[in-house]
Design an enzyme around this catalytic site. Structure first.
Site, PDB file in Angstrom:
ATOM      1  N   ALA A 182     126.199 -58.355   7.748  1.00 17.82           N
ATOM      2  CA  ALA A 182     126.454 -57.514   8.918  1.00 17.82           C
ATOM      3  C   ALA A 182     126.384 -58.390  10.166  1.00 17.82           C
ATOM      4  O   ALA A 182     125.820 -59.482  10.131  1.00 17.82           O
ATOM      5  CB  ALA A 182     125.391 -56.424   8.993  1.00 17.82           C
ATOM      6  N   GLU A 190     118.498 -60.395   4.179  1.00 18.78           N
ATOM      7  CA  GLU A 190     118.011 -59.422   5.170  1.00 18.78           C
ATOM      8  C   GLU A 190     116.502 -59.527   5.378  1.00 18.78           C
ATOM      9  O   GLU A 190     116.001 -59.363   6.498  1.00 18.78           O
ATOM     10  CB  GLU A 190     118.350 -57.994   4.726  1.00 18.78           C
ATOM     11  CG  GLU A 190     119.810 -57.605   4.858  1.00 18.78           C
ATOM     12  CD  GLU A 190     120.655 -57.975   3.646  1.00 18.78           C
ATOM     13  OE1 GLU A 190     120.205 -58.820   2.850  1.00 18.78           O
ATOM     14  OE2 GLU A 190     121.750 -57.419   3.494  1.00 18.78           O
ATOM     15  N   GLU A 240     127.031 -56.838  -0.435  1.00 13.62           N
ATOM     16  CA  GLU A 240     127.116 -55.394  -0.701  1.00 13.62           C
ATOM     17  C   GLU A 240     128.588 -54.981  -0.870  1.00 13.62           C
ATOM     18  O   GLU A 240     128.932 -54.231  -1.781  1.00 13.62           O
ATOM     19  CB  GLU A 240     126.419 -54.606   0.421  1.00 13.62           C
ATOM     20  CG  GLU A 240     124.903 -54.720   0.267  1.00 13.62           C
ATOM     21  CD  GLU A 240     124.118 -54.191   1.448  1.00 13.62           C
ATOM     22  OE1 GLU A 240     124.504 -54.457   2.599  1.00 13.62           O
ATOM     23  OE2 GLU A 240     123.097 -53.523   1.202  1.00 13.62           O
ATOM     24  N   GLY A 255     125.351 -57.831   3.848  1.00 14.15           N
ATOM     25  CA  GLY A 255     126.423 -56.835   3.781  1.00 14.15           C
ATOM     26  C   GLY A 255     127.652 -57.371   3.052  1.00 14.15           C
ATOM     27  O   GLY A 255     128.401 -56.604   2.437  1.00 14.15           O
TER      28      GLY A 255
HETATM   29  N1  3HC Z   1     125.809 -62.000  12.534  1.00 17.69           N
HETATM   30  C1  3HC Z   1     126.117 -62.526  13.740  1.00 17.69           C
HETATM   31  N2  3HC Z   1     126.200 -63.853  13.960  1.00 17.69           N
HETATM   32  C2  3HC Z   1     125.952 -64.669  12.925  1.00 17.69           C
HETATM   33  C3  3HC Z   1     125.636 -64.195  11.647  1.00 17.69           C
HETATM   34  C4  3HC Z   1     125.559 -62.789  11.465  1.00 17.69           C
HETATM   35  N3  3HC Z   1     125.294 -62.246  10.277  1.00 17.69           N
HETATM   36  N4  3HC Z   1     125.445 -65.248  10.830  1.00 17.69           N
HETATM   37  C5  3HC Z   1     125.654 -66.342  11.567  1.00 17.69           C
HETATM   38  N5  3HC Z   1     125.968 -65.995  12.828  1.00 17.69           N
HETATM   39  C6  3HC Z   1     126.303 -66.888  13.931  1.00 17.69           C
HETATM   40  C7  3HC Z   1     125.152 -67.796  14.318  1.00 17.69           C
HETATM   41  O1  3HC Z   1     124.312 -67.176  15.261  1.00 17.69           O
HETATM   42  C8  3HC Z   1     125.898 -68.977  14.892  1.00 17.69           C
HETATM   43  O2  3HC Z   1     126.294 -68.618  16.187  1.00 17.69           O
HETATM   44  P1  3HC Z   1     126.359 -69.718  17.353  1.00 17.69           P
HETATM   45  O3  3HC Z   1     127.348 -70.737  16.897  1.00 17.69           O
HETATM   46  O4  3HC Z   1     126.771 -68.944  18.547  1.00 17.69           O
HETATM   47  O5  3HC Z   1     124.983 -70.284  17.459  1.00 17.69           O
HETATM   48  C9  3HC Z   1     127.149 -69.068  14.042  1.00 17.69           C
HETATM   49  O6  3HC Z   1     127.300 -67.768  13.459  1.00 17.69           O
HETATM   50  C10 3HC Z   1     127.083 -70.082  12.926  1.00 17.69           C
HETATM   51  O7  3HC Z   1     125.881 -69.859  12.205  1.00 17.69           O
HETATM   52  P2  3HC Z   1     124.995 -71.072  11.677  1.00 17.69           P
HETATM   53  O8  3HC Z   1     124.812 -72.067  12.752  1.00 17.69           O
HETATM   54  O9  3HC Z   1     123.800 -70.484  11.055  1.00 17.69           O
HETATM   55  O10 3HC Z   1     125.983 -71.690  10.583  1.00 17.69           O
HETATM   56  P3  3HC Z   1     125.638 -72.351   9.192  1.00 17.69           P
HETATM   57  O11 3HC Z   1     126.925 -72.792   8.645  1.00 17.69           O
HETATM   58  O12 3HC Z   1     124.527 -73.338   9.349  1.00 17.69           O
HETATM   59  O13 3HC Z   1     125.050 -71.181   8.268  1.00 17.69           O
HETATM   60  C11 3HC Z   1     124.998 -68.978   7.290  1.00 17.69           C
HETATM   61  C12 3HC Z   1     125.876 -70.125   7.865  1.00 17.69           C
HETATM   62  C13 3HC Z   1     124.321 -69.456   5.994  1.00 17.69           C
HETATM   63  C14 3HC Z   1     125.895 -67.825   7.005  1.00 17.69           C
HETATM   64  C15 3HC Z   1     123.905 -68.617   8.327  1.00 17.69           C
HETATM   65  O14 3HC Z   1     124.531 -68.401   9.585  1.00 17.69           O
HETATM   66  C16 3HC Z   1     123.142 -67.389   8.001  1.00 17.69           C
HETATM   67  O15 3HC Z   1     122.213 -67.449   7.215  1.00 17.69           O
HETATM   68  N6  3HC Z   1     123.500 -66.247   8.617  1.00 17.69           N
HETATM   69  C17 3HC Z   1     122.788 -65.022   8.484  1.00 17.69           C
HETATM   70  C18 3HC Z   1     123.152 -64.335   7.199  1.00 17.69           C
HETATM   71  C19 3HC Z   1     122.418 -63.024   7.108  1.00 17.69           C
HETATM   72  O16 3HC Z   1     121.263 -62.913   7.428  1.00 17.69           O
HETATM   73  N7  3HC Z   1     123.113 -61.981   6.611  1.00 17.69           N
HETATM   74  C20 3HC Z   1     122.549 -60.688   6.496  1.00 17.69           C
HETATM   75  C21 3HC Z   1     122.766 -59.942   7.763  1.00 17.69           C
HETATM   76  S1  3HC Z   1     121.940 -58.381   7.782  1.00 17.69           S
HETATM   77  C22 3HC Z   1     122.915 -57.385   6.815  1.00 17.69           C
HETATM   78  O17 3HC Z   1     123.888 -57.827   6.266  1.00 17.69           O
HETATM   79  C23 3HC Z   1     122.487 -55.951   6.744  1.00 17.69           C
HETATM   80  C24 3HC Z   1     123.229 -55.205   5.695  1.00 17.69           C
HETATM   81  O18 3HC Z   1     122.501 -55.178   4.514  1.00 17.69           O
HETATM   82  C25 3HC Z   1     123.437 -53.795   6.152  1.00 17.69           C
END
Ligand code: 3HC
Length: 718
Positions: free
Chosen positions: A60, A122, A102, A99
């Site tokens: 998400a 998450e 999912e 997500g």
């Molecule tokens: N939402 C918004 N922005 C995100 C994002 C997300 N899910 N994931 C990454 N970004 C952004 C980062 O903030 C960063 O932004 P910036 O360049 O402005 O600083 C950019 O994307 C690149 O991210 P990284 O520097 O972390 O890039 P990497 O290549 O090192 O890593 C990744 C990629 C492994 C995907 C890492 O970004 C990550 O772990 N992201 C989070 C993944 C996550 O937590 N997903 C679950 C979200 S909650 C959810 O899905 C709820 C659902 O169940 C309803």
């Protein structure tokens, strides 16, 4: 955001939301429209969902959290996918997370390239999968795997995910082409039994047993964190409730976690960790400065820190010359490295292949000549300016002109060290935290002459060796240790005044620090702090005696010296502030002899012991550090409060679910923090660290929101 195209009989929904194809509102709308269109399109018999660029959706859009949510929800999009009249194939590459996973689990088939990773991170944001992940994964993998994956947030490589049943096929070659072929093949197959909602959770009758084992694990591993426990509860409900009831339960628990302070703090920490990569210094920034290539390295000094640093470099596949002054020290350094590697393999932190490769990359040497061609050197000798200057003078003569010369000093101003060289622009601080192979913070420090290129090189190196690099300007103690100084001093003053080390440690541990300050002192060695105090005194042109009550105008407590005099150095001697079961033991218990040392110290100084409340213990340690944090910001030692918070999280294991000391201060309210600091300034005289900071006062008075502190920092510097 989602491109719709038709290739033969297959519709392709290409998610296009760089950089990570997060499932923001526009993407959800695009997926919904795409599925509806594909379902109606008479040319189409199956549908592929795929990500453009580097990844399948990685979750998400976290930036939307906390804002009013907009339909369609992710679950509604997922329901459309699962109930679509045509089979849907998720074609996965990169990171299919949260997500994103999912969406893949709502699809009828999942294929992935071998480099892909899947997971539910998450929990690391203080949440749980909120679009069916907790109800659907267990139906595929069984309860134990689902509980472990969801409560840990672990990324699972494609091969393992196939073993778990999450991925149907691992494919090679062009993913889109393969996906189109796969989607054609499945068109004639019935696919209702592929819908996870209709599956039963395997071994659901053993849910009690699995849940209790998982809870025992997570409570131990993630002490203080709310989300991992709630994740287990949510997965548990998949075995106890109907699919629909389970989905509702998951939603309720997701919303409950979303409201919690822990989740807000963890989401803040996620973005803070990324914000600190966008470093700036006079004359350059992450945008303008190019790192130099680092293909070979040398570490000077094979003591505890040097060998730990060597392990970090070796684990990342970098060749390392380990340089010592004599054969005995060199062999001891090599042994330390071997032991750390063996321990890491045993704990599953490092693979056997990495350890074997590391052994071939390590080159022990006694000769400076051997390191003349390396790209980067890290000095890790004793924390003494004269010794460090001697090393840097030698490095200056021997190393090639482009070499970056780093010092692992924990306190000494970089300019004083670089003055021993003819190339101060190449000299930079790389301060590792003990144990260097474990702690993730790399505090990189620039001096007045350090070039942005040298900084870019060590910032990149930090990432390469899997650390979180934070850039700070040089000053005595830099960022982390400078803030830790009042924090540690107050701990000892509190004991001087009447608290016991156990009381102080308990308050810290209750707050979420993994160890109280006295257990930390016993671990790092009372002899080390004894020596550091003497070094500080030397720099100040004075010495420490039994009568010393002030050092550099600041209050000084000699309790540590009394423990040192009794040979109680901490764990290494089996006793320090605590008693241990053996020399090198880990189980700390209160010791009457230690109490006696403290009592006689108080008597000697005429101090009447008083009762100190947990609140006072907490405030005096943490608020004094926060006050120093504002001073650091005001002086421009760092640029934003995020740099301070990340330093504490990764340098001192500050609980991530509290966001960091500066974020925590914003949650308490700056006016309250400021008032308490003023109170302690009156009641605890003789400590410079209680002088209320002006920037803090200004931000408190103007009620400036946390997100705008950094703007005020630069204004206050002008
Ligand atoms: N939402 C918004 N922005 C995100 C994002 C997300 N899910 N994931 C990454 N970004 C952004 C980062 O903030 C960063 O932004 P910036 O360049 O402005 O600083 C950019 O994307 C690149 O991210 P990284 O520097 O972390 O890039 P990497 O290549 O090192 O890593 C990744 C990629 C492994 C995907 C890492 O970004 C990550 O772990 N992201 C989070 C993944 C996550 O937590 N997903 C679950 C979200 S909650 C959810 O899905 C709820 C659902 O169940 C309803």
């Amino acid at each position: 955001m989602v491109d719709y195209s038709v290739n033969g009989s297959v519709a392709v929904l290409m998610v296009n939301n760089p950089p990570v194809n997060a499932l923001g509102h526009a993407v959800r709308v695009g997926l919904k429209t795409g599925i509806e269109r594909g379902a109606k399109d008479s040319r189409v018999r199956s549908i592929v969902i795929i990500g453009k660029g580097q990844t399948f959706p990685a979750g998400a859009d976290i930036r939307e959290f906390g804002k009013p949510s907009k339909e369609p929800w992710l679950t509604a999009v997922g329901n459309l996918i699962e109930t679509c009249s045509k089979p849907v194939v998720a074609a996965i590459h990169g990171t299919c997370l949260g997500g994103g996973l999912e969406i893949a689990l709502f699809s009828h088939y999942r294929i992935a390239v071998s480099s892909a990773r899947v997971g539910f991170p998450e929990v690391t944001l203080g949440l749980l999968p909120g679009a069916g992940g907790t109800q659907r994964l267990s139906r595929l993998t069984g309860l134990p795997v689902a509980m472990e994956m969801i409560s840990s947030g672990r990324h699972v490589p494609a091969k393992k995910a196939k073993e778990y049943g999450i991925i149907d096929e691992i494919v090679s070659g062009d993913l889109l082409k393969t996906a189109l072929k796969f989607a054609q093949e499945v068109q004639s197959r019935p696919f209702k039994d592929r819908c996870l909602r209709y599956k039963v959770v395997p071994n659901a009758d053993r849910v009690e047993e699995y849940a209790s084992a998982a809870l025992t694990q997570v409570k131990k591993k993630y002490k203080g964190f709310e989300a991992p426990v709630t994740c287990v509860q949510a997965v548990r409900s998949s075995a106890e409730l109907s699919y629909e009831e389970g989905m509702k339960r998951e939603r309720d628990l997701f919303l409950q976690l979303g409201q919690s302070g822990q989740s807000k703090a963890q989401q803040y920490a996620f973005f803070a960790e990324r914000a600190v990569t966008k470093w700036q210094m006079p004359g350059g920034s992450y945008k303008t400065a190019k790192p130099l290539p680092v293909r070979s390295t040398a570490v000077i000094g094979g003591g505890t820190m040097g060998s730990g640093i060597a392990v970090c470099l070796l684990s990342a596949g970098l060749p390392v010359y380990l340089l010592e002054q004599n054969e005995k020290f060199l062999q001891s350094g090599v042994k330390l490295i071997e032991n750390i590697m063996a321990g890491s393999v045993k704990l599953g932190k490092v693979s056997m292949e990495t350890a074997k490769r590391a052994a071939t990359l390590l080159k022990p040497t006694l000769s400076y000549d051997d390191i003349k061609d390396v790209d980067l050197v890290i000095e890790a000798v004793f924390e003494n300016l004269d010794i460090k200057k001697e090393v840097f003078s030698k490095l200056d003569k021997i190393c090639k002109p482009s070499a970056i010369l780093c010092t692992n000093t924990s306190t000494i101003d970089i300019d004083r060290i670089s003055s021993a060289t003819s190339r101060p622009e190449k000299v930079v601080g790389t301060h590792f935290f003990a144990p260097a192979y474990h702690m993730k913070l790399l505090e990189n420090i620039y001096g007045t002459k350090t070039s942005p290129e040298a900084v870019a090189t060590v910032m990149k190196l930090g990432k390469t060796i899997n650390k979180v690099p934070v850039l700070v300007k040089s000053c005595h103690g830099f960022l982390a240790n400078r803030m830790n100084a009042p924090f540690g001093s107050e701990a000892i003053f509190l004991v001087e005044e009447g608290a016991s080390p156990q009381e102080v440690d308990q308050v810290n541990e209750d707050f979420g620090m993994p160890m109280g300050p006295f257990k930390v002192r016993d671990l790092s060695g009372i002899d080390i702090s004894w020596r550091i105090n003497r070094e500080v005194a030397k720099v100040l042109g004075t010495s420490i005696t039994k009568e010393t009550r002030f050092l550099g105008g600041n209050r000084y407590c000699g309790l540590n010296d009394d423990f040192y005099d009794k040979g109680r150095y901490g764990r290494k001697t089996g006793k320090g502030w605590y008693l241990y079961e053996k020399v090198g033991g880990k189980n700390a218990v209160a010791d009457p002899e230690a109490e006696e040392i403290i009592n006689s110290y108080r008597q000697r100084r005429g101090i009447v012991k008083r009762k100190i409340t947990p609140q006072e213990i907490f405030e005096r340690q943490f608020y004094s550090a926060i006050n120093e944090g504002f001073r650091i910001l005001e002086e421009g030692i760092c640029n934003m409060p995020e740099e301070i918070d990340i330093s504490w999280i990764y340098g001192f294991s500050y609980p991530k679910y509290r966001g960091g000391p500066m974020f925590y201060a914003s949650q308490i309210g700056l006016q309250r923090v400021y008032d308490r600091i003023c109170h302690y300034h009156e009641t605890c005289p003789y400590s410079i660290h209680w002088v209320p900071n002006r920037l803090l006062k200004k931000l408190a008075e103007n009620n400036v929101p946390f997100t705008q502190w950094a703007n005020h920092v630069s204004k206050s510097k002008m």
